[in-house]
Design a protein around this motif. Structure first.
Motif, PDB file in Angstrom:
ATOM      1  N   ALA A   1       6.633 -22.656 -30.450  1.00  9.97           N
ATOM      2  CA  ALA A   1       6.408 -24.026 -29.994  1.00  9.97           C
ATOM      3  C   ALA A   1       5.633 -24.821 -31.035  1.00  9.97           C
ATOM      4  CB  ALA A   1       5.659 -24.016 -28.673  1.00  9.97           C
ATOM      5  N   MET A   2       6.121 -26.007 -31.353  1.00  2.00           N
ATOM      6  CA  MET A   2       5.465 -26.891 -32.324  1.00  2.00           C
ATOM      7  C   MET A   2       5.434 -28.302 -31.753  1.00  2.00           C
ATOM      8  SD  MET A   2       7.172 -25.557 -35.873  1.00  2.00           S
ATOM      9  CE  MET A   2       8.822 -25.828 -35.229  1.00  2.00           C
ATOM     10  N   ALA A   3       4.225 -28.809 -31.548  1.00  2.00           N
ATOM     11  CA  ALA A   3       4.056 -30.142 -30.967  1.00  2.00           C
ATOM     12  C   ALA A   3       3.976 -31.205 -32.051  1.00  2.00           C
ATOM     13  CB  ALA A   3       2.803 -30.175 -30.104  1.00  2.00           C
ATOM     14  N   PHE A   4       4.619 -32.345 -31.762  1.00  2.00           N
ATOM     15  CA  PHE A   4       4.625 -33.481 -32.674  1.00  2.00           C
ATOM     16  C   PHE A   4       4.553 -34.775 -31.873  1.00  2.00           C
ATOM     17  CE2 PHE A   4       6.887 -30.177 -34.974  1.00  2.00           C
ATOM     18  CZ  PHE A   4       6.326 -30.255 -36.236  1.00  2.00           C
ATOM     19  N   SER A   5       4.294 -35.839 -32.591  1.00  2.00           N
ATOM     20  CA  SER A   5       4.351 -37.179 -32.017  1.00  2.00           C
ATOM     21  C   SER A   5       5.390 -37.973 -32.793  1.00  2.00           C
ATOM     22  CB  SER A   5       2.988 -37.863 -32.132  1.00  2.00           C
ATOM     23  OG  SER A   5       3.071 -39.195 -31.682  1.00  2.00           O
TER      24      SER A   5
ATOM     25  N   GLN B   1       8.308 -35.291 -20.013  1.00  2.00           N
ATOM     26  CA  GLN B   1       9.070 -35.633 -18.813  1.00  2.00           C
ATOM     27  C   GLN B   1      10.254 -34.661 -18.706  1.00  2.00           C
ATOM     28  OE1 GLN B   1       9.622 -39.711 -20.381  1.00  2.00           O
ATOM     29  NE2 GLN B   1       9.081 -40.347 -18.296  1.00  2.00           N
ATOM     30  N   ASP B   2      10.337 -33.929 -17.616  1.00  2.00           N
ATOM     31  CA  ASP B   2      11.437 -32.979 -17.438  1.00  2.00           C
ATOM     32  C   ASP B   2      12.800 -33.653 -17.439  1.00  2.00           C
ATOM     33  OD1 ASP B   2       9.622 -30.912 -17.254  1.00  2.00           O
ATOM     34  OD2 ASP B   2       9.646 -30.856 -15.063  1.00  2.00           O
ATOM     35  N   THR B   3      12.847 -34.927 -17.162  1.00  2.00           N
ATOM     36  CA  THR B   3      14.113 -35.648 -17.052  1.00  2.00           C
ATOM     37  C   THR B   3      14.596 -36.231 -18.379  1.00  2.00           C
ATOM     38  OG1 THR B   3      12.919 -37.663 -16.449  1.00  2.00           O
ATOM     39  CG2 THR B   3      13.715 -36.263 -14.636  1.00  2.00           C
ATOM     40  N   HIS B   4      13.803 -36.083 -19.444  1.00  2.00           N
ATOM     41  CA  HIS B   4      14.171 -36.666 -20.733  1.00  2.00           C
ATOM     42  C   HIS B   4      14.168 -35.616 -21.841  1.00  2.00           C
ATOM     43  CE1 HIS B   4      13.213 -40.329 -18.523  1.00  2.00           C
ATOM     44  NE2 HIS B   4      13.946 -40.969 -19.420  1.00  2.00           N
ATOM     45  N   LEU B   5      15.076 -35.802 -22.787  1.00  2.00           N
ATOM     46  CA  LEU B   5      15.206 -34.919 -23.940  1.00  2.00           C
ATOM     47  C   LEU B   5      15.319 -35.747 -25.216  1.00  2.00           C
ATOM     48  CD1 LEU B   5      18.039 -32.565 -22.634  1.00  2.00           C
ATOM     49  CD2 LEU B   5      15.644 -31.940 -22.916  1.00  2.00           C
ATOM     50  N   ILE B   6      15.020 -35.112 -26.324  1.00  2.00           N
ATOM     51  CA  ILE B   6      15.337 -35.671 -27.627  1.00  2.00           C
ATOM     52  C   ILE B   6      16.598 -34.940 -28.067  1.00  2.00           C
ATOM     53  CG2 ILE B   6      14.553 -36.074 -29.983  1.00  2.00           C
ATOM     54  CD1 ILE B   6      12.803 -37.429 -27.777  1.00  2.00           C
ATOM     55  N   SER B   7      17.654 -35.692 -28.377  1.00  2.00           N
ATOM     56  CA  SER B   7      18.958 -35.091 -28.637  1.00  2.00           C
ATOM     57  C   SER B   7      19.606 -35.645 -29.898  1.00  2.00           C
ATOM     58  CB  SER B   7      19.906 -35.347 -27.464  1.00  2.00           C
ATOM     59  OG  SER B   7      19.395 -34.790 -26.288  1.00  2.00           O
ATOM     60  N   LEU B   8      20.507 -34.837 -30.429  1.00  2.00           N
ATOM     61  CA  LEU B   8      21.345 -35.236 -31.553  1.00  2.00           C
ATOM     62  C   LEU B   8      22.674 -35.712 -30.983  1.00  2.00           C
ATOM     63  CD1 LEU B   8      21.834 -35.264 -34.666  1.00  2.00           C
ATOM     64  CD2 LEU B   8      22.783 -32.960 -34.384  1.00  2.00           C
TER      65      LEU B   8
ATOM     66  N   LYS C   1       6.258 -41.916 -32.755  1.00  2.00           N
ATOM     67  CA  LYS C   1       5.974 -43.260 -32.252  1.00  2.00           C
ATOM     68  C   LYS C   1       5.330 -43.212 -30.861  1.00  2.00           C
ATOM     69  CE  LYS C   1       9.493 -45.535 -34.995  1.00  2.00           C
ATOM     70  NZ  LYS C   1      10.604 -46.484 -35.017  1.00  2.00           N
ATOM     71  N   GLY C   2       4.354 -42.332 -30.699  1.00  2.00           N
ATOM     72  CA  GLY C   2       3.618 -42.239 -29.450  1.00  2.00           C
ATOM     73  C   GLY C   2       4.230 -41.328 -28.402  1.00  2.00           C
ATOM     74  N   ILE C   3       5.417 -40.813 -28.645  1.00  2.00           N
ATOM     75  CA  ILE C   3       6.056 -39.892 -27.708  1.00  2.00           C
ATOM     76  C   ILE C   3       5.694 -38.473 -28.130  1.00  2.00           C
ATOM     77  CG2 ILE C   3       8.238 -39.042 -26.753  1.00  2.00           C
ATOM     78  CD1 ILE C   3       9.490 -41.730 -27.613  1.00  2.00           C
ATOM     79  N   ARG C   4       5.074 -37.718 -27.230  1.00  2.00           N
ATOM     80  CA  ARG C   4       4.761 -36.313 -27.527  1.00  2.00           C
ATOM     81  C   ARG C   4       6.014 -35.481 -27.291  1.00  2.00           C
ATOM     82  NH1 ARG C   4       0.291 -32.846 -27.939  1.00  2.00           N
ATOM     83  NH2 ARG C   4       0.800 -30.720 -27.314  1.00  2.00           N
ATOM     84  N   ILE C   5       6.392 -34.710 -28.310  1.00  2.00           N
ATOM     85  CA  ILE C   5       7.574 -33.857 -28.199  1.00  2.00           C
ATOM     86  C   ILE C   5       7.235 -32.444 -28.661  1.00  2.00           C
ATOM     87  CG2 ILE C   5       9.109 -35.817 -28.622  1.00  2.00           C
ATOM     88  CD1 ILE C   5       9.675 -34.456 -31.398  1.00  2.00           C
TER      89      ILE C   5
ATOM     90  N   THR D   1      25.955 -34.613 -26.562  1.00  2.00           N
ATOM     91  CA  THR D   1      24.722 -34.627 -27.337  1.00  2.00           C
ATOM     92  C   THR D   1      24.139 -33.219 -27.246  1.00  2.00           C
ATOM     93  OG1 THR D   1      23.335 -35.292 -25.466  1.00  2.00           O
ATOM     94  CG2 THR D   1      24.238 -37.071 -26.855  1.00  2.00           C
ATOM     95  N   PHE D   2      23.303 -32.867 -28.205  1.00  2.00           N
ATOM     96  CA  PHE D   2      22.692 -31.544 -28.222  1.00  2.00           C
ATOM     97  C   PHE D   2      21.183 -31.698 -28.338  1.00  2.00           C
ATOM     98  CE2 PHE D   2      27.001 -30.855 -29.740  1.00  2.00           C
ATOM     99  CZ  PHE D   2      27.399 -29.824 -28.904  1.00  2.00           C
ATOM    100  N   PHE D   3      20.448 -31.109 -27.399  1.00  2.00           N
ATOM    101  CA  PHE D   3      18.996 -31.248 -27.380  1.00  2.00           C
ATOM    102  C   PHE D   3      18.376 -30.564 -28.596  1.00  2.00           C
ATOM    103  CE2 PHE D   3      20.115 -27.683 -24.590  1.00  2.00           C
ATOM    104  CZ  PHE D   3      19.411 -26.641 -25.177  1.00  2.00           C
ATOM    105  N   ILE D   4      17.316 -31.184 -29.121  1.00  2.00           N
ATOM    106  CA  ILE D   4      16.568 -30.618 -30.243  1.00  2.00           C
ATOM    107  C   ILE D   4      15.070 -30.551 -29.947  1.00  2.00           C
ATOM    108  CG2 ILE D   4      18.261 -31.256 -32.008  1.00  2.00           C
ATOM    109  CD1 ILE D   4      16.309 -33.618 -32.700  1.00  2.00           C
ATOM    110  N   ALA D   5      14.630 -31.274 -28.901  1.00  2.00           N
ATOM    111  CA  ALA D   5      13.207 -31.286 -28.562  1.00  2.00           C
ATOM    112  C   ALA D   5      13.035 -31.623 -27.088  1.00  2.00           C
ATOM    113  CB  ALA D   5      12.451 -32.299 -29.414  1.00  2.00           C
ATOM    114  N   ALA D   6      11.939 -31.109 -26.541  1.00  2.00           N
ATOM    115  CA  ALA D   6      11.564 -31.407 -25.163  1.00  2.00           C
ATOM    116  C   ALA D   6      10.491 -32.486 -25.169  1.00  2.00           C
ATOM    117  CB  ALA D   6      11.028 -30.142 -24.494  1.00  2.00           C
TER     118      ALA D   6
END
Length: 182
Positions: A88-92, A139-146, A94-98, A131-136
């Protein structure tokens, strides 16, 4: 573009490890003897495992995803998931924690591919573009995706069509991430 993803991800991993070492004296995570990883570098007395992102040689491929879904999958996806083992690697962004998703070991990599296929099949049933998720996110309802069609990185709500474009490419997205504490 794929070489840019590998380069951006390599720089990001180095920045993240440097940040964690300066802040925490290293990279630490819970110890689980039944879930070993080639990333592990040692175990402390308090049950935490020391680890670092580890390059994979040779890099893994994701041809089975394209075959299972009968679509062409962007090469950036394999470059993102196939070049490293990491926890697990946490990043920000633009203010969104992923939390970037990477495979901890080979078994995790196989499970990750199954989850990517399952996600794409769910989208197909809902008549959504793949789309393919790359980060969580938190919010369980949102993903960061390609986005498989354009290569853009999206902030998307699971089960909805499209999403807000965060970056025009995966390499651009990775270069804009800021490390956060574990």
């Amino acid at each position: 573009m794929p070489d840019q993803v590998v380069s951006s991800l390599s720089h990001l991993m180095a920045r993240w490890v440097s940040y964690q070492c300066q802040r925490n004296g290293g990279v630490w995570g819970p110890s689980d003897p039944d879930w070993d990883s080639p990333c592990q570098t040692g175990i402390t007395d308090n049950g935490l495992t020391a680890w670092r992102p580890l390059p994979r040689h040779p890099p893994a491929v994701m041809d089975n995803i394209a075959s299972a879904l009968e679509i062409t999958v962007r090469p950036e996806l394999a470059d993102f998931y196939g070049h490293w083992f990491a926890g697990a690697m946490a990043f920000s962004f633009k203010g969104i924690r992923i939390e970037l998703i990477q495979a901890w070991n080979e078994a995790d990599y196989l499970r990750l591919q199954e989850n990517l296929i399952g996600h794409a099949l769910m989208q197909r049933r809902l008549k959504l573009a793949p789309t393919f998720f790359i980060a969580a996110t938190r919010q369980d309802t949102h993903l960061i995706s390609l986005d498989n069609a354009t290569g853009a990185v999206l902030f998307e709500r699971v089960g909805d069509n499209g999403g807000a474009i965060l970056a025009p490419s995966l390499s651009t997205f990775l270069s804009r991430l800021e490390p956060l504490p574990q």
